[in-house]
Design a protein around this motif. Structure first.
Motif, PDB file in Angstrom:
ATOM      1  N   ASP A  12       0.809  -1.235  -0.050  1.00 11.89           N
ATOM      2  CA  ASP A  12       0.011  -0.020  -0.037  1.00 11.89           C
ATOM      3  C   ASP A  12       0.771   1.173  -0.051  1.00 11.89           C
ATOM      4  OD1 ASP A  12      -2.384  -1.662  -0.053  1.00 11.89           O
ATOM      5  OD2 ASP A  12      -2.747  -1.432   2.142  1.00 11.89           O
ATOM      6  N   LEU A  13       1.813   1.113   0.890  1.00  9.57           N
ATOM      7  CA  LEU A  13       2.748   2.380   0.809  1.00  9.57           C
ATOM      8  C   LEU A  13       3.366   2.723  -0.432  1.00  9.57           C
ATOM      9  CD1 LEU A  13       4.356   4.677   2.648  1.00  9.57           C
ATOM     10  CD2 LEU A  13       5.880   2.825   3.029  1.00  9.57           C
ATOM     11  N   TYR A  14       4.056   1.664  -0.990  1.00 11.97           N
ATOM     12  CA  TYR A  14       4.920   1.889  -2.097  1.00 11.97           C
ATOM     13  C   TYR A  14       3.547   2.053  -3.510  1.00 11.97           C
ATOM     14  CZ  TYR A  14       9.257   0.544   0.018  1.00 11.97           C
ATOM     15  OH  TYR A  14      10.186   0.521   0.831  1.00 11.97           O
ATOM     16  N   GLN A  15       2.557   1.570  -3.384  1.00 11.71           N
ATOM     17  CA  GLN A  15       1.724   1.890  -4.336  1.00 11.71           C
ATOM     18  C   GLN A  15       1.086   3.508  -4.337  1.00 11.71           C
ATOM     19  OE1 GLN A  15      -2.252  -0.145  -4.269  1.00 11.71           O
ATOM     20  NE2 GLN A  15      -2.745   0.690  -6.201  1.00 11.71           N
ATOM     21  N   ASN A  16       1.148   3.978  -3.047  1.00 13.17           N
ATOM     22  CA  ASN A  16       0.711   5.217  -3.023  1.00 13.17           C
ATOM     23  C   ASN A  16       1.870   6.244  -3.444  1.00 13.17           C
ATOM     24  OD1 ASN A  16      -1.838   4.820  -2.326  1.00 13.17           O
ATOM     25  ND2 ASN A  16      -1.342   4.518  -0.024  1.00 13.17           N
ATOM     26  N   LYS A  17       2.871   5.797  -2.960  1.00 12.75           N
ATOM     27  CA  LYS A  17       4.175   6.648  -3.411  1.00 12.75           C
ATOM     28  C   LYS A  17       4.397   6.550  -4.798  1.00 12.75           C
ATOM     29  CE  LYS A  17       7.356   6.154   0.596  1.00 12.75           C
ATOM     30  NZ  LYS A  17       8.787   5.787   0.972  1.00 12.75           N
ATOM     31  N   GLY A  18       4.263   5.320  -5.411  1.00 19.28           N
ATOM     32  CA  GLY A  18       4.272   5.404  -7.012  1.00 19.28           C
ATOM     33  C   GLY A  18       3.171   6.306  -7.475  1.00 19.28           C
ATOM     34  N   ARG A  19       1.976   6.238  -6.949  1.00 21.88           N
ATOM     35  CA  ARG A  19       0.693   7.129  -7.689  1.00 21.88           C
ATOM     36  C   ARG A  19       1.147   8.513  -7.682  1.00 21.88           C
ATOM     37  NH1 ARG A  19      -3.455   5.296  -4.922  1.00 21.88           N
ATOM     38  NH2 ARG A  19      -3.835   3.603  -6.586  1.00 21.88           N
ATOM     39  N   LEU A  21       4.211   9.905  -6.985  1.00 15.17           N
ATOM     40  CA  LEU A  21       5.362  10.299  -8.201  1.00 15.17           C
ATOM     41  C   LEU A  21       4.866  10.258  -9.598  1.00 15.17           C
ATOM     42  CD1 LEU A  21       8.410  10.717  -8.340  1.00 15.17           C
ATOM     43  CD2 LEU A  21       8.803   8.255  -8.636  1.00 15.17           C
ATOM     44  N   TYR A  22       4.343   9.297 -10.176  1.00 16.98           N
ATOM     45  CA  TYR A  22       3.905   9.362 -11.270  1.00 16.98           C
ATOM     46  C   TYR A  22       2.785  10.435 -11.740  1.00 16.98           C
ATOM     47  CZ  TYR A  22       6.943   5.166 -11.896  1.00 16.98           C
ATOM     48  OH  TYR A  22       7.881   4.424 -12.032  1.00 16.98           O
ATOM     49  N   LYS A  23       1.777  10.405 -11.084  1.00 25.66           N
ATOM     50  CA  LYS A  23       0.933  11.356 -11.327  1.00 25.66           C
ATOM     51  C   LYS A  23       1.003  12.987 -10.917  1.00 25.66           C
ATOM     52  CE  LYS A  23      -3.833  12.464 -10.970  1.00 25.66           C
ATOM     53  NZ  LYS A  23      -5.277  12.024 -11.196  1.00 25.66           N
ATOM     54  N   TYR A  24       1.452  13.134  -9.843  1.00 26.50           N
ATOM     55  CA  TYR A  24       1.719  14.539  -9.528  1.00 26.50           C
ATOM     56  C   TYR A  24       3.072  15.090  -9.756  1.00 26.50           C
ATOM     57  CZ  TYR A  24      -2.665  13.545  -7.614  1.00 26.50           C
ATOM     58  OH  TYR A  24      -4.143  12.846  -7.309  1.00 26.50           O
ATOM     59  N   ALA A  25       4.151  14.377  -9.126  1.00 24.88           N
ATOM     60  CA  ALA A  25       5.388  14.864  -9.203  1.00 24.88           C
ATOM     61  C   ALA A  25       5.965  14.968 -10.857  1.00 24.88           C
ATOM     62  CB  ALA A  25       6.382  14.165  -8.599  1.00 24.88           C
ATOM     63  N   ASN A  31       4.709  20.315 -16.514  1.00 22.25           N
ATOM     64  CA  ASN A  31       4.252  21.676 -16.405  1.00 22.25           C
ATOM     65  C   ASN A  31       5.150  22.510 -16.284  1.00 22.25           C
ATOM     66  OD1 ASN A  31       1.627  20.929 -17.342  1.00 22.25           O
ATOM     67  ND2 ASN A  31       1.095  20.274 -15.223  1.00 22.25           N
ATOM     68  N   ALA A  32       6.054  22.670 -15.372  1.00 21.71           N
ATOM     69  CA  ALA A  32       7.387  23.279 -15.338  1.00 21.71           C
ATOM     70  C   ALA A  32       7.849  23.870 -16.244  1.00 21.71           C
ATOM     71  CB  ALA A  32       7.804  23.025 -14.127  1.00 21.71           C
ATOM     72  N   VAL A  33       8.392  22.553 -17.161  1.00 21.14           N
ATOM     73  CA  VAL A  33       9.283  22.741 -18.335  1.00 21.14           C
ATOM     74  C   VAL A  33       8.513  23.564 -19.302  1.00 21.14           C
ATOM     75  CG1 VAL A  33      10.181  21.624 -20.319  1.00 21.14           C
ATOM     76  CG2 VAL A  33      10.613  20.587 -17.953  1.00 21.14           C
ATOM     77  N   LYS A  34       7.224  23.310 -19.395  1.00 21.69           N
ATOM     78  CA  LYS A  34       6.280  24.081 -20.469  1.00 21.69           C
ATOM     79  C   LYS A  34       6.242  25.613 -20.183  1.00 21.69           C
ATOM     80  CE  LYS A  34       3.206  20.270 -21.416  1.00 21.69           C
ATOM     81  NZ  LYS A  34       1.698  19.645 -21.296  1.00 21.69           N
ATOM     82  N   ILE A  35       6.365  26.019 -18.796  1.00 22.93           N
ATOM     83  CA  ILE A  35       6.319  27.426 -18.408  1.00 22.93           C
ATOM     84  C   ILE A  35       7.546  28.109 -18.597  1.00 22.93           C
ATOM     85  CG2 ILE A  35       6.305  28.871 -16.270  1.00 22.93           C
ATOM     86  CD1 ILE A  35       4.044  26.758 -14.962  1.00 22.93           C
ATOM     87  N   CYS A  36       8.626  27.170 -18.413  1.00 22.58           N
ATOM     88  CA  CYS A  36      10.057  27.722 -18.725  1.00 22.58           C
ATOM     89  C   CYS A  36      10.050  27.901 -20.455  1.00 22.58           C
ATOM     90  CB  CYS A  36      11.208  26.760 -18.544  1.00 22.58           C
ATOM     91  SG  CYS A  36      11.396  26.235 -16.570  1.00 22.58           S
ATOM     92  N   PHE A  37       9.657  27.052 -21.251  1.00 29.21           N
ATOM     93  CA  PHE A  37       9.618  27.371 -22.591  1.00 29.21           C
ATOM     94  C   PHE A  37       8.614  28.847 -22.749  1.00 29.21           C
ATOM     95  CE2 PHE A  37      11.779  23.374 -23.298  1.00 29.21           C
ATOM     96  CZ  PHE A  37      12.619  23.500 -24.203  1.00 29.21           C
ATOM     97  N   LYS A  38       7.490  28.639 -22.398  1.00 24.07           N
ATOM     98  CA  LYS A  38       6.450  29.714 -22.764  1.00 24.07           C
ATOM     99  C   LYS A  38       7.029  31.232 -21.993  1.00 24.07           C
ATOM    100  CE  LYS A  38       1.948  30.851 -23.700  1.00 24.07           C
ATOM    101  NZ  LYS A  38       1.937  30.713 -25.024  1.00 24.07           N
ATOM    102  N   SER A  39       7.815  31.218 -20.986  1.00 28.41           N
ATOM    103  CA  SER A  39       8.481  32.389 -20.378  1.00 28.41           C
ATOM    104  C   SER A  39       9.564  32.784 -21.647  1.00 28.41           C
ATOM    105  CB  SER A  39       9.062  31.893 -19.296  1.00 28.41           C
ATOM    106  OG  SER A  39      10.043  33.134 -18.749  1.00 28.41           O
ATOM    107  N   TRP A  75       8.754  13.565 -18.126  1.00 30.12           N
ATOM    108  CA  TRP A  75       9.602  13.296 -17.039  1.00 30.12           C
ATOM    109  C   TRP A  75      10.153  11.851 -17.052  1.00 30.12           C
ATOM    110  CZ3 TRP A  75       9.828  10.593 -12.513  1.00 30.12           C
ATOM    111  CH2 TRP A  75       8.559   9.734 -12.345  1.00 30.12           C
ATOM    112  N   ARG A  76       9.256  10.883 -17.429  1.00 39.22           N
ATOM    113  CA  ARG A  76      10.174   9.702 -17.552  1.00 39.22           C
ATOM    114  C   ARG A  76       8.970   8.797 -18.395  1.00 39.22           C
ATOM    115  NH1 ARG A  76       9.423   5.244 -13.789  1.00 39.22           N
ATOM    116  NH2 ARG A  76      11.416   3.739 -13.928  1.00 39.22           N
ATOM    117  N   ASP A  77       9.588   7.878 -19.123  1.00 36.11           N
ATOM    118  CA  ASP A  77       8.832   6.913 -19.868  1.00 36.11           C
ATOM    119  C   ASP A  77       9.030   5.756 -19.510  1.00 36.11           C
ATOM    120  OD1 ASP A  77       7.093   5.767 -21.689  1.00 36.11           O
ATOM    121  OD2 ASP A  77       7.737   7.039 -23.362  1.00 36.11           O
ATOM    122  N   ALA A  78       8.394   4.646 -18.669  1.00 36.98           N
ATOM    123  CA  ALA A  78       8.692   3.397 -18.548  1.00 36.98           C
ATOM    124  C   ALA A  78       7.883   2.599 -19.341  1.00 36.98           C
ATOM    125  CB  ALA A  78       8.489   3.162 -16.860  1.00 36.98           C
TER     126      ALA A  78
END
Length: 165
Positions: A12-19, A21-25, A31-39, A75-78
């Motif tokens: 459960d712990l690792y599933q939540n950490k993975g979720r 990491l993959y979804k939010y981080a 999105n941060a990279v897109k903002i850099c390019f937009k800037s 960010w990563r492609d697995a």
């Protein structure tokens, strides 16, 4: 099922950490990279193009179009399935036939050997279509070179200020 209570809690712990990491981080970094390019390039942004090499999907989205540079930001492609590479090949051919140069920046390389093989094949596809492929440190360097923003240093500074290692 033969799973102890401790193993179940660890799962459960690792599933939540993975979720997280993959979804939010991961989404945050993209999105941060897109903002850099937009800037740096206020006229840049995402763009949808038609699939000129097949019927599915009907459209592809370019993450960040800067002039004729069609930048795919990952960010990563697995991914390890064969359909992924077929779809990516079709996407790249559609980008090139639309007059754009395909560029991929991926900040973290996958861990599994099959996913690494797919990334090598994708790198060859980009090169074969006159594109560019940057991963790991090269992705951070490319982003800074193009935008003038050292995003990695900014993220490291924020992490250090919050005591995250």
């Amino acid at each position: 099922m033969g799973i102890s209570t401790k193993e179940g809690l660890d799962i459960d712990l690792y599933q939540n950490k993975g979720r997280f990491l993959y979804k939010y981080a991961g989404s945050f970094l993209e999105n941060a990279v897109k903002i850099c390019f937009k800037s740096r390039f206020p006229e840049s942004g995402s763009k949808r193009i038609e699939n000129s090499s097949g019927v599915r999907p009907r459209m592809f989205e370019i993450d960040c179009l800067v002039g004729n540079d069609a930048i795919e930001i990952k960010w990563r492609d697995a991914t390890t399935d064969g359909d992924h590479i077929i779809k990516e090949h079709t996407r790249l051919k559609s980008i090139a036939s639309s007059g754009y140069k395909p560029i991929r920046i991926m900040f973290y390389y996958p861990n599994r050997s099959q996913a690494k093989k797919i990334q090598l094949a994708l790198s060859d596809l980009y090169a074969g279509l006159g594109g560019e492929y940057y991963s790991g440190e090269a992705a951070w360097t490319y982003t800074e070179m193009r935008t003038g923003i050292d995003l990695l240093s900014i993220l490291n500074r924020i992490a250090n200020e919050r005591g995250v290692s």
